[in-house]
Design a protein around this motif. Structure first.
Motif, short mmCIF file in Angstrom:
data_model
loop_
_atom_site.label_atom_id
_atom_site.label_comp_id
_atom_site.label_asym_id
_atom_site.label_seq_id
_atom_site.Cartn_x
_atom_site.Cartn_y
_atom_site.Cartn_z
N ALA A 344 0.73 -1.42 -0.36
CA ALA A 344 0.19 -0.18 -0.33
C ALA A 344 0.58 1.33 0.28
O ALA A 344 1.73 1.79 0.92
N PRO A 345 0.45 2.11 -0.65
CA PRO A 345 1.18 3.64 -1.03
C PRO A 345 1.25 3.90 0.39
O PRO A 345 0.34 4.57 0.90
N GLU A 346 2.30 4.80 0.55
CA GLU A 346 2.38 5.88 1.71
C GLU A 346 2.33 7.59 1.13
O GLU A 346 1.90 8.46 2.20
N LEU A 347 2.70 7.77 0.54
CA LEU A 347 2.51 9.19 -0.29
C LEU A 347 1.20 8.87 -2.07
O LEU A 347 1.62 8.56 -2.91
N PHE A 348 0.91 10.53 -1.62
CA PHE A 348 -0.04 10.57 -2.80
C PHE A 348 -0.12 11.13 -4.19
O PHE A 348 0.14 12.16 -2.86
N MET A 349 0.03 11.73 -5.05
CA MET A 349 -0.68 12.75 -5.55
C MET A 349 -0.67 12.05 -7.28
O MET A 349 -1.68 11.71 -7.31
N THR A 350 -1.85 14.07 -7.32
CA THR A 350 -3.11 14.46 -8.10
C THR A 350 -2.15 14.53 -9.21
O THR A 350 -0.60 15.16 -9.68
N VAL A 351 -2.50 13.77 -10.64
CA VAL A 351 -1.87 14.43 -11.86
C VAL A 351 -1.88 15.48 -12.85
O VAL A 351 -3.42 15.32 -12.68
N ILE A 352 -1.44 16.93 -12.52
CA ILE A 352 -2.38 17.73 -13.79
C ILE A 352 -1.21 17.89 -14.77
O ILE A 352 -0.55 17.49 -15.03
N LEU A 353 -2.19 17.71 -16.13
CA LEU A 353 -2.01 17.65 -17.71
C LEU A 353 -1.50 18.63 -17.57
O LEU A 353 -2.76 20.23 -17.97
N LYS A 354 -0.94 19.42 -18.40
CA LYS A 354 -0.23 20.83 -18.82
C LYS A 354 -1.15 21.12 -19.73
O LYS A 354 -1.40 22.40 -20.43
N ASN A 355 -1.11 20.44 -21.09
CA ASN A 355 -1.72 20.31 -22.00
C ASN A 355 -2.72 19.31 -22.38
O ASN A 355 -2.34 18.30 -22.81
N PRO A 356 -4.06 19.99 -21.88
CA PRO A 356 -5.84 18.81 -22.30
C PRO A 356 -4.93 17.85 -23.72
O PRO A 356 -5.81 17.31 -23.52
N LEU A 357 -5.03 18.12 -24.61
CA LEU A 357 -4.28 18.15 -25.73
C LEU A 357 -4.05 16.64 -25.90
O LEU A 357 -3.63 15.83 -26.77
N ARG A 358 -3.21 16.56 -25.08
CA ARG A 358 -2.02 15.45 -24.51
C ARG A 358 -2.97 14.14 -23.41
O ARG A 358 -2.15 13.64 -22.80
N THR A 359 -4.25 14.17 -23.55
CA THR A 359 -4.79 12.94 -22.61
C THR A 359 -4.38 12.03 -23.35
O THR A 359 -4.35 10.92 -21.93
N LYS A 360 -4.84 11.31 -24.59
CA LYS A 360 -4.46 10.15 -24.58
C LYS A 360 -3.19 10.17 -24.32
O LYS A 360 -2.84 8.85 -23.85
N GLN A 361 -2.24 10.51 -24.47
CA GLN A 361 -1.54 9.94 -24.61
C GLN A 361 -1.07 10.25 -23.33
O GLN A 361 -0.05 8.43 -22.25
N LEU A 362 -1.05 10.34 -22.03
CA LEU A 362 -0.98 10.28 -20.78
C LEU A 362 -2.02 9.07 -19.81
O LEU A 362 -1.46 8.99 -18.97
N GLN A 363 -3.05 9.24 -20.99
CA GLN A 363 -4.12 7.65 -20.03
C GLN A 363 -2.60 6.37 -20.50
O GLN A 363 -2.63 5.88 -19.81
N GLN A 364 -2.31 6.89 -21.74
CA GLN A 364 -1.29 5.39 -21.90
C GLN A 364 -0.45 5.41 -20.92
O GLN A 364 0.19 4.01 -21.07
#
Length: 488
Positions: A344-364
């Motif tokens: 179980a992880p002990e540290l968490f971070m939220t991922v914020i994509l700077k360029n919304p057009l790269r959403t598909k690449q981020l998911q991959q």
């Protein structure tokens, strides 16, 4: 059939484990050099070095001078095929090391002679002890100012909880480090720094030349003889069966000094039978067919196509997804191995994509990095930004770097309210549904589609457990997976 069994018997698979900076990667290279697998030993260097450790491939490893990914190398030694698994030394990547230890026949524990047994090593020892994995101990860096060998031997015995059997003994230390006495061959190998030296290049003298050795090494020789006599007198004889059962550890002293692939490789240990190209394989988790187009073994950075592999070998499948850490792959029988640990992880971070057009690449990118085990990825059931979970801060930096370099996704990582996670199971689907309805904002799916409960404080699990006593909270995902397969 006899030829098949002979090939299996030739295989040996081991990992090198240590605390960070104990010299593990350098020792890896020395072993590869001595086996003839590489011709030059590139020591781990700093940020602007021109050469880097042969087993450190990722750009971030070269910048930092550390290993942050597991690699596997195969070499021939005498009549054996040796599979060497190099693992991350940094504490933030201990989880990757634990997983590697489930695939080895034995472990080589490297100890810094100045520091003794350190915190990270203790955790790795515990994993080995739980599985009765045979442990060989190598006390490194004798060419520096270090602790007394007898003290180190005593500490190793206490930490391992098993007898130590010295196989070699050092003569001197630091600038006065003269070399190593091999207790089996009763000969001394004289230490002489030189990055490309092979075993036959070192000066060796039988102990029958005691007078000459005493004259040459003076007080260091006399001190070594005295302490060696004490150590061997208090230690049992080497017992191969006891070693293989994890009941004693042979100890070697010495100095390991001087001593980019972009596609995705799934490393697989052959558990039984024989692998040949073109076999029809199936991933048991998904029941999908796997037809790897490229199956390779590694000689440091050089890849070689696999014509055949036997039980005990580690081979690499070029993959474009569909395979996760811990998957069982067979050519027919419905087998399923369990026991690959995800903590179980002990540290968490939220991922914020700077360029919304790269959403598909981020998911991959997140899908693939999650499958690799580089980071734990959680998708909140209620929607919103993806969450990354880690056991150490450096994992976030590596993932951020890889998303940019490999997927052209520039992301920023922001802190969030979560401080922990537990994988959850229930005895019946109705109980699980009731729990998820009660905590809709806390539910998330990880890379393996296993349901997890996200915590914001240490008390969350206790309160949820009191409210829902029939829900099971698991700090290890393997337990959640085992519960699901048992219940299903």
């Amino acid at each position: 059939m006899s030829s098949f069994l002979n090939e299996v018997r030739r295989r040996r698979t081991f990992a090198i484990i240590s605390h960070p900076d104990a010299g593990k990667t350098t020792l890896t290279e020395k072993l590869l050099l001595f086996s003839g697998a590489i011709q030059i030993a590139g020591a781990v260097k700093g940020r602007k070095a021109s050469r880097h450790a042969t087993s450190d491939w990722m750009e971030i490893e070269k910048q930092r001078g550390i290993s942050v990914a597991s690699s596997v190398m195969q070499m021939l030694y005498r009549e054996h095929v040796i599979n060497l698994l190099d693992t991350p030394g940094h504490k933030d990547f201990s989880e990757d090391t634990y997983r590697v230890l489930t695939a080895v026949d034995s472990a080589l524990m490297v100890i810094d002679a100045a520091n003794g047994v350190e915190a990270q090593t203790r955790r790795l020892i515990e994993v080995c002890r739980q599985r009765d994995t045979p442990i060989i101990t190598f006390v490194n860096k004798m060419d520096r100012e270090v602790r007394d060998p007898l003290d180190i031997l005593d500490e190793v015995e206490r930490e391992l909880g098993m007898p130590c059997v010295p196989m070699t003994w050092p003569v001197g230390q630091g600038k006065l480090f003269g070399g190593i006495i091999n207790l089996r061959t009763q000969a001394m190998t004289v230490f002489d720094s030189g990055s490309e030296r092979l075993p036959q290049d070192f000066e060796t003298h039988p102990l029958t030349e005691q007078a000459q050795l005493a004259e040459r090494f003076g007080l260091e020789w006399a001190t070594a003889m005295e302490s060696m006599e004490l150590a061997t007198g208090a230690s049992p004889k080497f017992d191969k069966e006891a070693f293989l059962a994890g009941k004693q550890t042979p100890v070697f002293f010495g100095s390991g000094v001087n001593a980019n692939h972009r596609d995705r490789i799934a490393f697989v240990r052959v558990a039984s039978g024989k692998f040949t190209p073109g076999m029809k394989l199936k991933v048991q988790r998904t029941a999908k067919e796997l037809r790897p187009t490229s199956v390779v073994t590694f000689m440091s950075q050089r890849r070689e196509a696999v014509e055949e592999a036997y039980a005990g070998d580690i081979i690499g499948f070029t993959t474009h997804g569909g395979v996760q850490l811990g998957d069982t792959i067979t050519d027919g029988p419905a087998l399923q191995f369990t026991g690959l640990p995800f903590f179980a992880p002990e540290l968490f971070m939220t991922v914020i994509l700077k360029n919304p057009l790269r959403t598909k690449q981020l998911q991959q990118g997140l899908d693939q990095l999650g499958e690799e085990g580089a980071i734990q990825v959680f998708k909140p059931e209620a929607g919103g930004a993806m969450l990354l979970g880690a056991v150490g801060q450096l994992q976030f930096e590596v993932v951020q770097h890889r998303l940019k370099a490999e997927y052209d996704c520039d992301v920023k990582l922001e802190s969030c309210q979560y401080t922990g996670a537990r994988w959850i199971t229930a005895d019946t689907p109705a109980e699980l549904r009731e729990f998820t309805y009660a905590y809709p904002q806390r539910m998330a799916l990880d890379a393996a589609n296993t349901l997890a409960y996200l915590c914001t404080s240490p008390y969350d699990v206790r309160l949820a457990q009191e409210r829902f006593p029939k829900i099971h909270f698991h700090p290890l995902r393997e337990h959640a997976g085992l519960a699901l397969s048992t219940a299903g």
